[in-house]
Design a protein around this motif. Sequence first.
Motif, PDB file in Angstrom:
ATOM      1  N   ALA A 111       0.874  -0.926  -0.313  1.00 56.22           N
ATOM      2  CA  ALA A 111      -0.077  -0.065   0.120  1.00 56.22           C
ATOM      3  C   ALA A 111       0.689   1.197   0.228  1.00 56.22           C
ATOM      4  CB  ALA A 111      -1.188  -0.324   1.479  1.00 56.22           C
ATOM      5  N   THR A 112       1.884   1.431   1.015  1.00 60.79           N
ATOM      6  CA  THR A 112       2.807   2.345   0.782  1.00 60.79           C
ATOM      7  C   THR A 112       3.566   2.299  -0.368  1.00 60.79           C
ATOM      8  OG1 THR A 112       3.480   2.256   2.957  1.00 60.79           O
ATOM      9  CG2 THR A 112       5.104   3.407   2.070  1.00 60.79           C
ATOM     10  N   LEU A 113       3.484   1.769  -1.438  1.00 55.51           N
ATOM     11  CA  LEU A 113       4.806   1.637  -2.985  1.00 55.51           C
ATOM     12  C   LEU A 113       3.120   2.228  -3.442  1.00 55.51           C
ATOM     13  CD1 LEU A 113       6.368  -1.112  -2.887  1.00 55.51           C
ATOM     14  CD2 LEU A 113       6.966   0.744  -2.605  1.00 55.51           C
ATOM     15  N   ARG A 114       2.210   1.478  -3.767  1.00 54.46           N
ATOM     16  CA  ARG A 114       1.057   2.349  -4.300  1.00 54.46           C
ATOM     17  C   ARG A 114       1.077   4.484  -4.138  1.00 54.46           C
ATOM     18  NH1 ARG A 114      -0.925  -2.759  -3.695  1.00 54.46           N
ATOM     19  NH2 ARG A 114      -2.086  -2.215  -1.363  1.00 54.46           N
ATOM     20  N   LYS A 115       0.979   4.692  -3.042  1.00 47.99           N
ATOM     21  CA  LYS A 115       0.359   5.720  -3.083  1.00 47.99           C
ATOM     22  C   LYS A 115       1.764   6.465  -3.603  1.00 47.99           C
ATOM     23  CE  LYS A 115      -0.884   8.281   0.215  1.00 47.99           C
ATOM     24  NZ  LYS A 115      -2.150   8.998  -0.265  1.00 47.99           N
ATOM     25  N   LEU A 116       3.223   6.075  -3.898  1.00 45.80           N
ATOM     26  CA  LEU A 116       4.540   6.537  -4.357  1.00 45.80           C
ATOM     27  C   LEU A 116       4.265   6.636  -5.434  1.00 45.80           C
ATOM     28  CD1 LEU A 116       7.351   4.936  -2.193  1.00 45.80           C
ATOM     29  CD2 LEU A 116       6.635   7.626  -2.186  1.00 45.80           C
ATOM     30  N   GLN A 117       3.440   6.615  -6.274  1.00 47.10           N
ATOM     31  CA  GLN A 117       2.760   6.217  -7.193  1.00 47.10           C
ATOM     32  C   GLN A 117       2.303   7.121  -8.132  1.00 47.10           C
ATOM     33  OE1 GLN A 117       4.683   4.151 -10.093  1.00 47.10           O
ATOM     34  NE2 GLN A 117       5.753   2.356  -8.625  1.00 47.10           N
ATOM     35  N   GLU A 118       1.764   7.772  -7.085  1.00 48.24           N
ATOM     36  CA  GLU A 118       1.015   8.904  -7.176  1.00 48.24           C
ATOM     37  C   GLU A 118       1.217   9.667  -6.212  1.00 48.24           C
ATOM     38  OE1 GLU A 118      -3.111   7.534  -4.873  1.00 48.24           O
ATOM     39  OE2 GLU A 118      -3.496   5.500  -6.047  1.00 48.24           O
ATOM     40  N   PHE A 148      15.408  13.046  10.111  1.00 47.57           N
ATOM     41  CA  PHE A 148      14.400  13.561  10.782  1.00 47.57           C
ATOM     42  C   PHE A 148      12.775  13.400  11.184  1.00 47.57           C
ATOM     43  CE2 PHE A 148      17.712  17.102   9.855  1.00 47.57           C
ATOM     44  CZ  PHE A 148      17.338  17.766  10.884  1.00 47.57           C
ATOM     45  N   ALA A 149      12.536  11.359  10.802  1.00 52.01           N
ATOM     46  CA  ALA A 149      11.382  11.137  10.540  1.00 52.01           C
ATOM     47  C   ALA A 149      10.489  11.460  11.698  1.00 52.01           C
ATOM     48  CB  ALA A 149      11.189   9.432  10.132  1.00 52.01           C
ATOM     49  N   PRO A 150      11.224  10.844  13.188  1.00 48.29           N
ATOM     50  CA  PRO A 150      10.264  11.016  13.919  1.00 48.29           C
ATOM     51  C   PRO A 150       9.626  12.328  14.460  1.00 48.29           C
ATOM     52  CG  PRO A 150      12.476  10.195  14.494  1.00 48.29           C
ATOM     53  CD  PRO A 150      12.407  10.370  12.840  1.00 48.29           C
ATOM     54  N   LEU A 151      10.712  13.241  13.916  1.00 52.77           N
ATOM     55  CA  LEU A 151      10.614  14.852  14.138  1.00 52.77           C
ATOM     56  C   LEU A 151       9.319  15.307  13.233  1.00 52.77           C
ATOM     57  CD1 LEU A 151      10.133  17.818  15.554  1.00 52.77           C
ATOM     58  CD2 LEU A 151      12.485  17.764  14.131  1.00 52.77           C
ATOM     59  N   ILE A 152       9.272  14.848  11.899  1.00 49.05           N
ATOM     60  CA  ILE A 152       8.564  15.264  11.052  1.00 49.05           C
ATOM     61  C   ILE A 152       7.438  13.808  10.956  1.00 49.05           C
ATOM     62  CG2 ILE A 152       8.007  15.309   8.432  1.00 49.05           C
ATOM     63  CD1 ILE A 152      11.154  14.447   7.887  1.00 49.05           C
ATOM     64  N   LEU A 153       7.329  13.218  11.671  1.00 50.15           N
ATOM     65  CA  LEU A 153       5.770  12.754  11.293  1.00 50.15           C
ATOM     66  C   LEU A 153       4.667  13.892  12.773  1.00 50.15           C
ATOM     67  CD1 LEU A 153       7.171   9.073  11.717  1.00 50.15           C
ATOM     68  CD2 LEU A 153       4.766   9.775   9.935  1.00 50.15           C
ATOM     69  N   LEU A 176       6.214   4.330  16.675  1.00 46.52           N
ATOM     70  CA  LEU A 176       6.441   5.867  15.293  1.00 46.52           C
ATOM     71  C   LEU A 176       5.370   5.296  14.142  1.00 46.52           C
ATOM     72  CD1 LEU A 176      10.124   6.060  14.916  1.00 46.52           C
ATOM     73  CD2 LEU A 176       8.342   7.642  15.609  1.00 46.52           C
ATOM     74  N   VAL A 177       5.087   3.428  14.616  1.00 48.83           N
ATOM     75  CA  VAL A 177       4.212   3.252  12.950  1.00 48.83           C
ATOM     76  C   VAL A 177       3.007   3.951  13.972  1.00 48.83           C
ATOM     77  CG1 VAL A 177       3.299   1.248  12.467  1.00 48.83           C
ATOM     78  CG2 VAL A 177       4.795   1.140  12.346  1.00 48.83           C
ATOM     79  N   ASN A 178       2.638   3.958  15.244  1.00 51.64           N
ATOM     80  CA  ASN A 178       1.258   4.165  15.427  1.00 51.64           C
ATOM     81  C   ASN A 178       1.203   5.927  15.176  1.00 51.64           C
ATOM     82  OD1 ASN A 178       0.409   2.042  16.531  1.00 51.64           O
ATOM     83  ND2 ASN A 178       1.478   2.299  18.503  1.00 51.64           N
ATOM     84  N   LYS A 179       1.969   7.025  15.055  1.00 48.74           N
ATOM     85  CA  LYS A 179       2.411   8.306  14.258  1.00 48.74           C
ATOM     86  C   LYS A 179       2.077   8.096  13.159  1.00 48.74           C
ATOM     87  CE  LYS A 179       4.725   9.946  19.032  1.00 48.74           C
ATOM     88  NZ  LYS A 179       5.984   9.861  19.325  1.00 48.74           N
ATOM     89  N   GLY A 180       1.946   7.620  12.562  1.00 45.00           N
ATOM     90  CA  GLY A 180       2.068   7.179  11.478  1.00 45.00           C
ATOM     91  C   GLY A 180       2.937   6.610  10.102  1.00 45.00           C
ATOM     92  N   LEU A 181       4.254   6.346  10.577  1.00 40.64           N
ATOM     93  CA  LEU A 181       5.600   6.130   9.947  1.00 40.64           C
ATOM     94  C   LEU A 181       4.938   4.798   8.900  1.00 40.64           C
ATOM     95  CD1 LEU A 181       8.342   6.331   9.487  1.00 40.64           C
ATOM     96  CD2 LEU A 181       8.516   4.327  11.445  1.00 40.64           C
ATOM     97  N   HIS A 189       3.985   8.608   4.083  1.00 45.15           N
ATOM     98  CA  HIS A 189       4.244   8.081   2.782  1.00 45.15           C
ATOM     99  C   HIS A 189       5.309   8.482   2.291  1.00 45.15           C
ATOM    100  CE1 HIS A 189       1.212  10.309  -0.488  1.00 45.15           C
ATOM    101  NE2 HIS A 189       2.257  10.207  -0.784  1.00 45.15           N
ATOM    102  N   ASN A 190       5.955   9.826   2.236  1.00 40.60           N
ATOM    103  CA  ASN A 190       6.564  10.495   1.273  1.00 40.60           C
ATOM    104  C   ASN A 190       8.139  10.604   2.485  1.00 40.60           C
ATOM    105  OD1 ASN A 190       3.884  12.599   1.127  1.00 40.60           O
ATOM    106  ND2 ASN A 190       4.696  11.900  -0.859  1.00 40.60           N
ATOM    107  N   ILE A 191       7.948   9.703   3.683  1.00 39.18           N
ATOM    108  CA  ILE A 191       9.444   9.958   4.578  1.00 39.18           C
ATOM    109  C   ILE A 191       9.493   8.403   4.792  1.00 39.18           C
ATOM    110  CG2 ILE A 191       9.621  10.897   6.870  1.00 39.18           C
ATOM    111  CD1 ILE A 191       9.857  12.684   5.060  1.00 39.18           C
ATOM    112  N   MET A 192      10.813   7.807   4.670  1.00 40.03           N
ATOM    113  CA  MET A 192      11.374   7.037   5.049  1.00 40.03           C
ATOM    114  C   MET A 192      12.491   6.695   6.094  1.00 40.03           C
ATOM    115  SD  MET A 192      13.647   4.047   2.661  1.00 40.03           S
ATOM    116  CE  MET A 192      11.818   3.709   2.363  1.00 40.03           C
ATOM    117  N   TYR A 193      12.796   5.869   7.191  1.00 42.39           N
ATOM    118  CA  TYR A 193      13.347   6.915   8.225  1.00 42.39           C
ATOM    119  C   TYR A 193      14.219   5.227   8.561  1.00 42.39           C
ATOM    120  CZ  TYR A 193      14.002   7.277  13.140  1.00 42.39           C
ATOM    121  OH  TYR A 193      14.674   7.366  14.233  1.00 42.39           O
TER     122      TYR A 193
END
Length: 336
Positions: free
Chosen positions: A19-26, A322-327, A73-78, A34-38
Amino acid sequence: MNQLFLSPEHVLQGGYFHATLRKLQEPNVSIEPHNIMYPVFLLENDDAVQPVASMPNVSRYGINQLIPVLTDLVNKGLRSILIFGIVTNLPKDASGTNADSPDNPVIRALPKLRAALPSLLIACDVCLCPYTSHGHCGLLTPNGAIDHAASVRRIAEVALSYAKAGAQIVAPSDMMDNRIKAIKDALVSCKLQNQVAVLSYSCKFASSMYGPFRDTMKSSPMEGDRKCYQLPPGSSGLAARAAARDVAEGADFLMVKPGLPYLDIVRQTKDQFPQHPLFIYQVSGEYSMICKSGDKKEVETVLMETLTCMRRAGADCIITYFAPLILSLISDEQKQ
């Protein structure tokens, strides 16, 4: 069927099975989870936590300590992570034997991560430098030059081992010619080509901005440097050729590394291959500089401006410490 694999540009399913890869195709220009990888550093000692002195708020973790951190972090959206294995006790040798041995921390951790965090997209960096006694990204000939054919075979072996252990993306960072085809062929041979994607470090430059990372990974070359296989900082032509090479060999995603100083290469690569999701790596040197840009509010402002510029230039996903801060910033914005 054989004819299909002779035309890797038509092999698409490795790029949207998750599902995350499909978001990157849009793509669009917003900054969403989904624009952030930690990127995470994984230790041999399963219960260890080691702060990284040169990178504020970054630590190296054993798997038992990493899972609770990632769960929060996953609970926060990672949505996705990029794993780097670190060995300090396992022996290093000329062929990087422990890059994919049963004792390798990445091999051991992948099944646990998949079970604990089934929604998290897991990418694994594939390189030999953390595991070789000489610290280079490939194998060497007796006179100290890169042994190309042997390097490609070994890198493909490691990538396949990670795929079998549970990686959903393998990300070769070595910059050896033709390793994408070798990895794709290995995945096809095990019928994993529609379950594991290949993220190529296509445009990886011989930058001076990797210092904190190499100190963290203990992966600096014992002799020489990596300028014969990483790209010269001033060369846009080689970057275009490297991206074209990897697309022709079947890469699902491309990457530019480092980030901010190379936004012209990001734009060039996205214009060259608009159909391929493009990753950008905000490297350790960039991270450290932004951390020193001022107080907490100034750091946040500089960070979000930088991310916006990266997205504007064409990046679909930003690999950032910076992924935790960005989330947290995204969550705070959504609450307003």
